[in-house]
Design an enzyme around this catalytic site. Structure first.
Site, PDB file in Angstrom:
ATOM      1  N   LYS A 208      31.567  50.261   4.790  1.00  0.00           N
ATOM      2  CA  LYS A 208      30.416  51.080   5.202  1.00  0.00           C
ATOM      3  C   LYS A 208      29.670  51.609   3.976  1.00  0.00           C
ATOM      4  CE  LYS A 208      32.575  52.124   9.572  1.00  0.00           C
ATOM      5  NZ  LYS A 208      33.038  53.036  10.613  1.00  0.00           N
TER       6      LYS A 208
ATOM      7  N   GLN B  91      35.853  58.722  10.715  1.00  0.00           N
ATOM      8  CA  GLN B  91      36.553  57.469  10.991  1.00  0.00           C
ATOM      9  C   GLN B  91      37.780  57.731  11.867  1.00  0.00           C
ATOM     10  OE1 GLN B  91      35.270  54.569  10.051  1.00  0.00           O
ATOM     11  NE2 GLN B  91      36.918  53.237  10.691  1.00  0.00           N
TER      12      GLN B  91
ATOM     13  N   ASP C  81      27.930  57.345  15.645  1.00  0.00           N
ATOM     14  CA  ASP C  81      28.894  56.528  16.382  1.00  0.00           C
ATOM     15  C   ASP C  81      28.579  56.501  17.880  1.00  0.00           C
ATOM     16  OD1 ASP C  81      30.893  55.380  14.748  1.00  0.00           O
ATOM     17  OD2 ASP C  81      31.863  57.331  14.474  1.00  0.00           O
TER      18      ASP C  81
HETATM   19  N1  L34 Z   1      34.422  56.690  13.955  1.00  0.00           N
HETATM   20  N2  L34 Z   1      35.903  54.934  13.840  1.00  0.00           N
HETATM   21  C1  L34 Z   1      34.636  55.371  13.937  1.00  0.00           C
HETATM   22  N3  L34 Z   1      33.573  54.530  14.023  1.00  0.00           N
HETATM   23  C2  L34 Z   1      33.766  53.198  14.002  1.00  0.00           C
HETATM   24  O1  L34 Z   1      32.731  52.362  14.143  1.00  0.00           O
HETATM   25  C3  L34 Z   1      35.069  52.701  13.880  1.00  0.00           C
HETATM   26  N4  L34 Z   1      35.344  51.346  13.783  1.00  0.00           N
HETATM   27  C4  L34 Z   1      36.561  50.831  14.409  1.00  0.00           C
HETATM   28  C5  L34 Z   1      37.729  51.704  13.915  1.00  0.00           C
HETATM   29  N5  L34 Z   1      37.394  53.110  13.816  1.00  0.00           N
HETATM   30  C6  L34 Z   1      36.142  53.607  13.821  1.00  0.00           C
HETATM   31  C7  L34 Z   1      35.062  50.601  12.692  1.00  0.00           C
HETATM   32  O2  L34 Z   1      34.334  50.980  11.793  1.00  0.00           O
HETATM   33  C8  L34 Z   1      36.609  49.409  13.878  1.00  0.00           C
HETATM   34  N6  L34 Z   1      35.687  49.399  12.761  1.00  0.00           N
HETATM   35  C9  L34 Z   1      35.544  48.330  11.850  1.00  0.00           C
HETATM   36  C10 L34 Z   1      34.559  48.315  10.880  1.00  0.00           C
HETATM   37  C11 L34 Z   1      34.436  47.273   9.982  1.00  0.00           C
HETATM   38  C12 L34 Z   1      35.303  46.213  10.054  1.00  0.00           C
HETATM   39  C13 L34 Z   1      36.277  46.204  11.015  1.00  0.00           C
HETATM   40  C14 L34 Z   1      36.407  47.261  11.915  1.00  0.00           C
HETATM   41  C15 L34 Z   1      35.176  45.108   9.048  1.00  0.00           C
HETATM   42  O3  L34 Z   1      34.497  45.254   8.053  1.00  0.00           O
HETATM   43  N7  L34 Z   1      35.856  43.963   9.269  1.00  0.00           N
HETATM   44  C16 L34 Z   1      35.838  42.825   8.372  1.00  0.00           C
HETATM   45  C17 L34 Z   1      37.177  42.600   7.705  1.00  0.00           C
HETATM   46  C18 L34 Z   1      37.841  43.813   7.193  1.00  0.00           C
HETATM   47  C19 L34 Z   1      39.166  43.544   6.509  1.00  0.00           C
HETATM   48  O4  L34 Z   1      39.185  42.729   5.588  1.00  0.00           O
HETATM   49  O5  L34 Z   1      40.175  44.171   6.894  1.00  0.00           O
HETATM   50  C20 L34 Z   1      35.542  41.588   9.209  1.00  0.00           C
HETATM   51  O6  L34 Z   1      35.054  40.607   8.633  1.00  0.00           O
HETATM   52  O7  L34 Z   1      35.817  41.592  10.406  1.00  0.00           O
END
Ligand code: L34
Length: 258
Positions: free
Chosen positions: A31, A75, A98
């Site tokens: 983020k 988060q 959010d």
């Molecule tokens: N308050 N909590 C709040 N807001 C959110 O919108 C979230 N979420 C979920 C968990 N808790 C939260 C996220 O940000 C899930 N989530 C989230 C955000 C980004 C990614 C995954 C989940 C992400 O960047 N995923 C990458 C890989 C990450 C890695 O290498 O571990 C992807 O390519 O899917």
């Protein structure tokens, strides 16, 4: 962004993370990176796991009063001793990027919203970008969380889909899933969705973020086998996750315009 800044509009996002969950750390870093890339001012507050409810609420109060900060994100999940519901309720709805605050949840329900929750909004964007219109389609959402499953169903409904929400008590999950033209998996279990649950040609969207037996990041869908049956499928990583971040950026800009 330059255009906004010329008009004196400077989006500012505060991201609060409590404790040291490694997955949350990665998401929050992503983020922060996205903010830097597109030029959104951001502040990160990394609080220790022992932070008290009062300390966290104090920080939210300070951020709520800040003129520089338009968007506040705490988060999730929070350490168990903290009251998530009370924390979310303490964020002013107009800074709730959010869309988890009950006021924003209610606004989504009646179709009159400022913000959409980032993950379900990202899923809708993927569907739209693929040229798929949910109107009249059978959509099945697996999972009924407040963060993904429930709002996802609502957003699909707004796009005129026929929506079914499945969960751990659903009887004969396989037959329900096999009806789906669009299947959204938000279960939290690696390889939970198998090829025999997919209608040939269906659109399969994987919201899961799990680690498999080798510690490798994987979704809720058995990608290798399901991709042979599905008409379209999103990968993990590189699917819904990055879309979640993109939608957060959109909400941060929107918050600055409210
Ligand atoms: N308050 N909590 C709040 N807001 C959110 O919108 C979230 N979420 C979920 C968990 N808790 C939260 C996220 O940000 C899930 N989530 C989230 C955000 C980004 C990614 C995954 C989940 C992400 O960047 N995923 C990458 C890989 C990450 C890695 O290498 O571990 C992807 O390519 O899917």
């Amino acid at each position: 962004m330059a255009e906004l800044k010329e008009k004196g509009i400077n989006p500012g996002l505060a991201v609060v993370i409590v404790g040291d969950d490694p997955a949350s750390r990665v998401y929050v870093n992503n983020k922060k990176k996205a903010c830097e890339e597109i030029g959104i001012y951001s502040e990160e507050y990394a609080l220790p796991a022992e932070t008290t409810q009062e300390q966290l609420l104090d920080l939210i109060k300070t951020l709520s009063d800040s003129k520089q900060i338009n968007g506040i994100l705490v988060q999730l999940p929070l350490p168990k001793h903290l009251d998530e519901k009370a924390v979310i309720a303490a964020i002013p709805p107009e800074k709730d990027v959010d869309a988890f605050h009950p006021v924003n949840v209610g606004k989504i329900m009646i179709g009159d919203f400022d913000f959409l929750p980032c993950t379900p909004a990202g899923v809708m964007e993927l569907i739209a970008e693929a040229g798929i219109d949910p109107t009249g389609k059978e959509c099945v959402v697996i999972g009924r969380s407040n963060i993904v499953g429930k709002p996802q169903a609502m957003l699909l409904l707004h796009k005129n889909a026929t929506v079914t929400i499945c969960h751990s008590k659903t009887v004969d999950l396989k037959s329900v899933c096999r009806r789906a033209d669009i299947l959204v998996a938000a279960v939290g279990k690696a390889k939970f969705v198998t090829a025999d649950m997919i209608k040939p040609g269906a659109v399969v969207i994987d919201v899961g973020m799990n680690r498999d037996e080798n510690g490798k990041l994987c979704g809720d869908v058995d990608f290798e086998n399901v991709k042979e049956v599905a008409g379209a499928i999103t990968p993990v990583p590189g699917g819904v996750g990055p879309m979640t971040i993109a939608m957060l950026m959109k909400n941060a800009v929107k918050a600055a315009l409210l």
